[in-house]
Motif scaffolding. Structure first.
Motif, PDB file in Angstrom:
ATOM      1  N   UNK A 142       0.846  -1.198   0.000  1.00 42.02           N
ATOM      2  CA  UNK A 142       0.000   0.000   0.000  1.00 42.02           C
ATOM      3  C   UNK A 142       0.880   1.246   0.000  1.00 42.02           C
ATOM      4  N   UNK A 143       0.617   2.160  -0.920  1.00 41.70           N
ATOM      5  CA  UNK A 143       1.386   3.387  -0.995  1.00 41.70           C
ATOM      6  C   UNK A 143       0.968   4.338   0.119  1.00 41.70           C
ATOM      7  N   UNK A 144       1.791   5.381   0.297  1.00 42.32           N
ATOM      8  CA  UNK A 144       1.472   6.373   1.325  1.00 42.32           C
ATOM      9  C   UNK A 144       0.160   7.089   1.011  1.00 42.32           C
ATOM     10  N   UNK A 145      -0.073   7.376  -0.279  1.00 39.57           N
ATOM     11  CA  UNK A 145      -1.322   8.032  -0.667  1.00 39.57           C
ATOM     12  C   UNK A 145      -2.525   7.142  -0.377  1.00 39.57           C
ATOM     13  N   UNK A 146      -2.379   5.837  -0.636  1.00 38.57           N
ATOM     14  CA  UNK A 146      -3.469   4.912  -0.348  1.00 38.57           C
ATOM     15  C   UNK A 146      -3.758   4.846   1.149  1.00 38.57           C
ATOM     16  N   UNK A 147      -2.679   4.857   1.936  1.00 41.68           N
ATOM     17  CA  UNK A 147      -2.839   4.802   3.386  1.00 41.68           C
ATOM     18  C   UNK A 147      -3.538   6.056   3.908  1.00 41.68           C
ATOM     19  N   UNK A 148      -3.161   7.214   3.354  1.00 39.58           N
ATOM     20  CA  UNK A 148      -3.792   8.466   3.768  1.00 39.58           C
ATOM     21  C   UNK A 148      -5.270   8.493   3.373  1.00 39.58           C
ATOM     22  N   UNK A 149      -5.554   7.982   2.170  1.00 38.36           N
ATOM     23  CA  UNK A 149      -6.941   7.946   1.725  1.00 38.36           C
ATOM     24  C   UNK A 149      -7.780   7.029   2.612  1.00 38.36           C
ATOM     25  N   UNK A 150      -7.214   5.873   2.955  1.00 42.02           N
ATOM     26  CA  UNK A 150      -7.935   4.936   3.805  1.00 42.02           C
ATOM     27  C   UNK A 150      -8.165   5.546   5.195  1.00 42.02           C
ATOM     28  N   UNK A 151      -7.158   6.234   5.714  1.00 36.42           N
ATOM     29  CA  UNK A 151      -7.300   6.865   7.031  1.00 36.42           C
ATOM     30  C   UNK A 151      -8.384   7.945   6.993  1.00 36.42           C
ATOM     31  N   UNK A 152      -8.442   8.694   5.888  1.00 36.02           N
ATOM     32  CA  UNK A 152      -9.459   9.728   5.761  1.00 36.02           C
ATOM     33  C   UNK A 152     -10.856   9.120   5.695  1.00 36.02           C
ATOM     34  N   UNK A 153     -10.983   8.011   4.973  1.00 37.13           N
ATOM     35  CA  UNK A 153     -12.273   7.331   4.892  1.00 37.13           C
ATOM     36  C   UNK A 153     -12.726   6.827   6.262  1.00 37.13           C
ATOM     37  N   UNK A 154     -11.774   6.292   7.026  1.00 35.83           N
ATOM     38  CA  UNK A 154     -12.101   5.817   8.367  1.00 35.83           C
ATOM     39  C   UNK A 154     -12.510   6.977   9.276  1.00 35.83           C
ATOM     40  N   UNK A 155     -11.821   8.121   9.130  1.00 38.08           N
ATOM     41  CA  UNK A 155     -12.159   9.297   9.927  1.00 38.08           C
ATOM     42  C   UNK A 155     -13.550   9.805   9.573  1.00 38.08           C
ATOM     43  N   UNK A 156     -13.856   9.843   8.282  1.00 40.13           N
ATOM     44  CA  UNK A 156     -15.186  10.290   7.847  1.00 40.13           C
ATOM     45  C   UNK A 156     -16.275   9.364   8.378  1.00 40.13           C
ATOM     46  N   UNK A 157     -15.999   8.054   8.347  1.00 43.06           N
ATOM     47  CA  UNK A 157     -16.976   7.092   8.858  1.00 43.06           C
ATOM     48  C   UNK A 157     -17.192   7.277  10.360  1.00 43.06           C
ATOM     49  N   UNK A 158     -16.103   7.545  11.096  1.00 46.27           N
ATOM     50  CA  UNK A 158     -16.217   7.766  12.541  1.00 46.27           C
ATOM     51  C   UNK A 158     -17.019   9.026  12.837  1.00 46.27           C
ATOM     52  N   UNK A 159     -16.810  10.058  12.014  1.00 48.07           N
ATOM     53  CA  UNK A 159     -17.572  11.285  12.208  1.00 48.07           C
ATOM     54  C   UNK A 159     -19.059  11.058  11.956  1.00 48.07           C
TER      55      UNK A 159
END
Length: 240
Positions: free
Chosen positions: A1-18
């Motif tokens: 997984x690239x750094x961009x993919x990891x950042x995107x996944x983290x953002x998706x998880x943050x949005x879901x938590x919100x």
């Protein structure tokens, strides 16, 4: 997984938590309002139907029950607004700050027509942001100014500002009781109150909501005051 993919996944998880937090807050506040309305309603019914059989102490106790239910309902509504200010998606448009401020102040005056007031809103102030959230921010700030000016013979509130360098900067000034600058660090902290209830203190979330909205728009908010000489809150937002 690239750094961009990891950042995107983290953002998706943050949005879901919100979204989950928003859903939880909405559910809790909705489910608690019904029993609070029941408590207030039955207390009012008893106060009316048994008024002649109750002594002054008992009537006072019923009134305190009703007031406590009303305060709790107000706090639940403020918590819901705080959650929306934090998690609601932004839909940026051009917002006429002057017009929204006039609407909010007109509502405040209509609710208390007996109060003498001198209101001035500078025309031509506009910013780019989510209209619903910026209105909520102005409601909190202007309600704050109105509430803490209640003891003045004449309520004076002015909204003035300027635009330039990509920024809309405006201030809301009042002639109210002000606040002690020694406690200014608590101004924007949730559930912190710088005044007593008899001075108009509410749920302690209004300024926290306003700051959260300003910050989410890439802006700032700051307050200055002197006890007995009113207060001023200055907001900077992206220019429209």
């Amino acid at each position: 997984m690239t750094q961009d993919d990891a950042l995107q996944q983290a953002q998706l998880q943050l949005d879901a938590a919100r979204r989950q937090l928003q859903l939880l807050t909405d559910t809790v506040t909705h489910d608690l309002r019904a029993p609070l309305r029941t408590i207030e309603g039955f207390a009012a019914l008893v106060a009316d139907s048994a008024h002649d059989r109750l002594d002054e102490r008992e009537r006072g106790q019923l009134q305190r029950v009703r007031e406590a239910a009303a305060r709790m309902s107000s706090l639940l509504e403020a918590l819901a607004e705080f959650s929306r200010a934090t998690n609601a998606p932004l839909q940026p448009v051009e917002v006429d700050i002057s017009l929204v401020a006039e609407w909010v102040l007109a509502d405040l005056q209509a609710a208390e027509p007996q109060r003498r007031a001198q209101i001035h809103v500078q025309p031509g102030l506009s910013a780019r942001g989510d209209e619903r959230l910026l209105r909520l921010m102005l409601v909190q700030l202007l309600n704050n100014a109105w509430k803490f000016s209640a003891a003045s013979a004449v309520t004076r509130i002015e909204v003035t500002g300027e635009r330039g360098d990509g920024t809309c900067r405006f201030s809301i000034r009042d002639s109210g009781i002000g606040y002690d600058v020694r406690y200014a660090h608590k101004l924007f902290e949730p559930l912190q109150r710088l005044h007593a209830a008899e001075e108009g203190a509410g749920h302690g979330l209004g300024l926290a909501i306003a700051q959260r909205i300003a910050t989410r728009h890439g802006g700032t908010i700051a307050g200055v005051s002197q006890i007995g000489d009113g207060a001023a809150f200055t907001v900077e937002l992206p220019d429209a």
